[in-house]
Motif scaffolding. Structure first.
Motif, mmCIF file in Angstrom:
data_model
loop_
_atom_site.group_PDB
_atom_site.id
_atom_site.type_symbol
_atom_site.label_atom_id
_atom_site.label_comp_id
_atom_site.label_asym_id
_atom_site.label_seq_id
_atom_site.Cartn_x
_atom_site.Cartn_y
_atom_site.Cartn_z
ATOM 1 N N ASP B 31 0.800 -1.215 0.000
ATOM 2 C CA ASP B 31 0.000 0.000 0.000
ATOM 3 C C ASP B 31 0.839 1.273 0.000
ATOM 4 O O ASP B 31 0.302 2.365 0.157
ATOM 5 N N TYR B 32 2.148 1.127 -0.155
ATOM 6 C CA TYR B 32 3.007 2.310 -0.219
ATOM 7 C C TYR B 32 4.168 1.969 -1.125
ATOM 8 O O TYR B 32 4.784 0.912 -0.984
ATOM 9 N N THR B 93 5.931 -1.461 0.166
ATOM 10 C CA THR B 93 5.830 -1.938 1.540
ATOM 11 C C THR B 93 4.438 -2.482 1.828
ATOM 12 O O THR B 93 3.447 -2.068 1.227
ATOM 13 N N ASN B 94 4.423 -3.380 2.788
ATOM 14 C CA ASN B 94 3.242 -4.141 3.177
ATOM 15 C C ASN B 94 2.527 -3.437 4.320
ATOM 16 O O ASN B 94 3.151 -3.079 5.300
ATOM 17 N N ARG B 95 1.237 -3.260 4.200
ATOM 18 C CA ARG B 95 0.497 -2.536 5.235
ATOM 19 C C ARG B 95 0.541 -3.226 6.592
ATOM 20 O O ARG B 95 0.305 -2.616 7.621
ATOM 21 N N ASN B 97 3.263 -4.987 7.697
ATOM 22 C CA ASN B 97 4.637 -5.048 8.190
ATOM 23 C C ASN B 97 5.405 -3.890 7.587
ATOM 24 O O ASN B 97 5.872 -3.965 6.458
ATOM 25 N N ASN B 98 5.517 -2.827 8.363
ATOM 26 C CA ASN B 98 6.126 -1.607 7.849
ATOM 27 C C ASN B 98 7.554 -1.797 7.381
ATOM 28 O O ASN B 98 8.052 -1.016 6.584
ATOM 29 N N ASN B 99 8.234 -2.801 7.922
ATOM 30 C CA ASN B 99 9.643 -2.960 7.614
ATOM 31 C C ASN B 99 9.907 -3.938 6.472
ATOM 32 O O ASN B 99 11.041 -4.163 6.097
ATOM 33 N N ASP B 100 8.864 -4.526 5.939
ATOM 34 C CA ASP B 100 9.026 -5.505 4.871
ATOM 35 C C ASP B 100 8.964 -4.797 3.519
ATOM 36 O O ASP B 100 7.925 -4.817 2.852
ATOM 37 N N MET B 101 10.054 -4.149 3.147
ATOM 38 C CA MET B 101 10.097 -3.426 1.877
ATOM 39 C C MET B 101 10.702 -4.325 0.807
ATOM 40 O O MET B 101 11.778 -4.867 0.980
ATOM 41 N N ARG B 102 9.990 -4.472 -0.302
ATOM 42 C CA ARG B 102 10.450 -5.311 -1.412
ATOM 43 C C ARG B 102 10.841 -4.434 -2.593
ATOM 44 O O ARG B 102 10.127 -3.503 -2.946
ATOM 45 N N PHE B 103 11.974 -4.792 -3.182
ATOM 46 C CA PHE B 103 12.533 -4.012 -4.288
ATOM 47 C C PHE B 103 12.426 -4.762 -5.609
ATOM 48 O O PHE B 103 12.557 -5.990 -5.648
ATOM 49 N N GLY B 104 12.266 -3.996 -6.683
ATOM 50 C CA GLY B 104 12.435 -4.552 -8.013
ATOM 51 C C GLY B 104 13.917 -4.634 -8.346
ATOM 52 O O GLY B 104 14.771 -4.169 -7.584
#
Lengths: 116, 113
Positions: B31-32, B93-95, B97-104
């Protein structure tokens, strides 16, 4: 104000050796992160810390350990290096109560690690 | 699994023209969304972000568009400048889990003078 600094810049390890990647930030950020970037891939989160004494696993934590005894430092430990850990490692920090979703992460320049 | 995909490894544009970098995602919990820019031998630097409650966010020459139904976002740079030549990463980022940022995997943009 140096931002996020990482040492060393480059390192070659033999299989089974251990080492610590150092990360320091001087921005008084509470959140710190370790990522790895493999060739042709995006960054993947290894571990993160929301403050001194608090750490948690990210997407790819196996083979690594971290500690956060101070606000400034967040070292990443490799105990038994394996060729699969050949990568570029980035440390980052942010000031946040909510994680990276709305807060800018500041990255260090990276450590290029090769395991042979 | 690759939850954030940047299918174009590289893009070349002429100075002054528009650069359009694309990103697709598969996880509906994202969601972000953020774009980072990376120069050689440096760490990524934050460029622009967008929340899922918006469909557009603009900052100077940079605009990010979000199409939630298509699970697609794009970064527009107008006008492109040679200093924009870098690798651009899309992240989400996952709504829950704020710290679970996934990159392309990134798109290498080259802006030719």
């Amino acid at each position: 104000n140096a931002g996020v600094t990482q040492t060393p810049k480059f390192r070659i390890l033999k299989i089974g050796q251990s080492m610590t990647l150092q990360c320091t930030q001087d921005m008084n950020h509470n959140y710190m992160y370790w990522y790895r970037q493999d060739p042709g891939m995006g960054l993947k989160l290894i571990y993160y810390s929301v403050g001194a004494g608090i750490t948690d696993k990210g997407e790819v934590p196996n083979g690594y350990n971290v500690s956060r005894s101070t606000t400034e430092d967040f070292p990443l430990r490799l105990e038994l290096a394996a060729p699969s850990q050949t990568s570029v490692y980035f440390c980052a920090s942010s000031y946040s109560t909510r994680g990276p979703r709305t807060d800018t992460q500041y990255f260090g320049p990276g450590t290029r690690l090769t395991v042979l | 699994d690759q939850q954030v995909k940047q299918n174009s490894p590289s893009l070349s544009v002429q100075e002054g023209r528009i650069s359009i970098l694309n990103c697709d995602y598969t996880n509906s919990m994202f969601d972000y969304f953020l774009w980072y820019k990376k120069y050689p031998a440096e760490g990524p630097t934050f460029l622009i972000s967008i929340s899922s409650i918006k469909d557009k966010n603009e900052d100077g020459r940079f605009t990010v568009f979000l199409n939630k139904s298509a699970k697609h976002l794009s970064l527009h740079i107008v006008p492109s400048q040679p200093g924009d030549s870098a690798v651009y990463f899309c992240a989400a980022t996952n709504r829950y889990n704020n710290n679970d940022m996934r990159f392309g995997a990134g798109t290498r943009l080259t802006v030719k003078p």
